[in-house]
Scaffold this active site. Structure first.
Site, PDB file in Angstrom:
ATOM      1  N   GLY A 124     -54.757  14.924   1.170  1.00  0.00           N
ATOM      2  CA  GLY A 124     -55.405  15.725   2.195  1.00  0.00           C
ATOM      3  C   GLY A 124     -56.812  16.177   1.860  1.00  0.00           C
ATOM      4  NE  ARG A 136     -52.274  -3.820   1.089  1.00  0.00           N
ATOM      5  CZ  ARG A 136     -51.667  -3.515   2.242  1.00  0.00           C
ATOM      6  NH1 ARG A 136     -50.488  -2.902   2.245  1.00  0.00           N
ATOM      7  NH2 ARG A 136     -52.234  -3.848   3.390  1.00  0.00           N
ATOM      8  CG  HIS A 175     -59.053  14.260  -6.084  1.00  0.00           C
ATOM      9  ND1 HIS A 175     -59.566  15.324  -6.774  1.00  0.00           N
ATOM     10  CD2 HIS A 175     -58.603  13.391  -7.025  1.00  0.00           C
ATOM     11  CE1 HIS A 175     -59.435  15.117  -8.074  1.00  0.00           C
ATOM     12  NE2 HIS A 175     -58.846  13.952  -8.248  1.00  0.00           N
TER      13      HIS A 175
HETATM   14  C1  DLZ Z   1     -55.822  13.749  -9.564  1.00  0.00           C
HETATM   15  C2  DLZ Z   1     -55.300  12.458  -9.039  1.00  0.00           C
HETATM   16  C3  DLZ Z   1     -54.815  12.367  -7.718  1.00  0.00           C
HETATM   17  C4  DLZ Z   1     -54.819  13.530  -6.780  1.00  0.00           C
HETATM   18  N1  DLZ Z   1     -54.314  11.223  -7.234  1.00  0.00           N
HETATM   19  C5  DLZ Z   1     -54.286  10.129  -8.029  1.00  0.00           C
HETATM   20  C6  DLZ Z   1     -53.778   8.898  -7.548  1.00  0.00           C
HETATM   21  O1  DLZ Z   1     -53.292   8.759  -6.416  1.00  0.00           O
HETATM   22  N2  DLZ Z   1     -53.810   7.832  -8.378  1.00  0.00           N
HETATM   23  C7  DLZ Z   1     -54.318   7.886  -9.654  1.00  0.00           C
HETATM   24  O2  DLZ Z   1     -54.342   6.854 -10.356  1.00  0.00           O
HETATM   25  N3  DLZ Z   1     -54.797   9.063 -10.130  1.00  0.00           N
HETATM   26  C8  DLZ Z   1     -54.790  10.163  -9.372  1.00  0.00           C
HETATM   27  N4  DLZ Z   1     -55.273  11.342  -9.839  1.00  0.00           N
HETATM   28  C9  DLZ Z   1     -55.647  11.449 -11.299  1.00  0.00           C
HETATM   29  C10 DLZ Z   1     -57.065  10.988 -11.647  1.00  0.00           C
HETATM   30  O3  DLZ Z   1     -57.160   9.564 -11.633  1.00  0.00           O
HETATM   31  C11 DLZ Z   1     -57.400  11.472 -13.064  1.00  0.00           C
HETATM   32  O4  DLZ Z   1     -56.415  11.044 -13.961  1.00  0.00           O
HETATM   33  C12 DLZ Z   1     -57.509  12.992 -13.149  1.00  0.00           C
HETATM   34  O5  DLZ Z   1     -58.462  13.470 -12.236  1.00  0.00           O
HETATM   35  C13 DLZ Z   1     -57.888  13.450 -14.572  1.00  0.00           C
HETATM   36  O6  DLZ Z   1     -59.141  12.894 -14.974  1.00  0.00           O
END
Ligand code: DLZ
Length: 163
Positions: A88, A130, A91
């Site tokens: 949402g 996928r 990020h």
């Molecule tokens: C923080 C975060 C969020 C909200 N969603 C994902 C995601 O869907 N897939 C993913 O691989 N990583 C996510 N992260 C973590 C960030 O990639 C990262 O690990 C953190 O921000 C810490 O640096």
């Protein structure tokens, strides 16, 4: 973007050293991507190792190390696997942009091909479709391996550029 038009890539990766760098978010989808990548690597004949990082944001720094940045032997190819699912907040855009531009940068700067197996999806259903699991339409882990190995083989036939 759809998977329509994807080539069937088969290459002999014998003698190549491949490093798979894999994020850890969204375990079920990641398990599928990793299984597909392992299948394709075994079929190619390449030797490989795998390392895990927490999230897709961390993939570029691990890919850079695997590609020889900071010392140590450079892999012939790197395969980056991750799953980012829209939430949402903005990020999603930041993590996707960091992973995409970071991995591109590693590849172009080091001359080591990086297979892009990072799913950027609106929801988990799209990602599962996928992930190369039973019932999935596509196998992006395998595709990323095939692209990286094929590119490594192609680069061997080109003169070094000094990049
Ligand atoms: C923080 C975060 C969020 C909200 N969603 C994902 C995601 O869907 N897939 C993913 O691989 N990583 C996510 N992260 C973590 C960030 O990639 C990262 O690990 C953190 O921000 C810490 O640096």
């Amino acid at each position: 973007m759809s998977g329509a038009g994807a080539p069937k890539v088969t290459v002999d990766g014998t003698g190549l050293r491949v490093v798979v760098v894999a994020a850890s978010w969204h375990e079920r989808v990641m398990d599928g991507l990793l299984a597909g990548a392992r299948r394709a690597l075994a079929e190619s004949g390449a030797d490989w190792t795998e390392v895990r990082v927490p999230g897709s944001f961390e993939l570029p720094v691990a890919a850079a190390r695997a590609a020889g940045v900071g010392g140590g032997p450079a892999a012939d190819a790197v395969v980056a696997l991750g799953v980012v699912i829209r939430g949402g907040t903005p990020h999603f855009e930041y993590v996707c942009a960091a992973a995409t531009s970071g991995l591109t940068d590693v590849s172009v700067r080091t001359g080591v091909p990086v297979g892009f197996g990072v799913l950027t999806c609106d929801d988990e259903t799209q990602a599962l479709d996928r992930a190369g699991l039973e019932g999935s339409r596509e196998d992006k882990g395998a595709e990323a391996v095939e692209a990286a190995v094929a590119t490594a083989v192609t680069l061997r036939s080109l003169a070094p550029t000094g990049v």
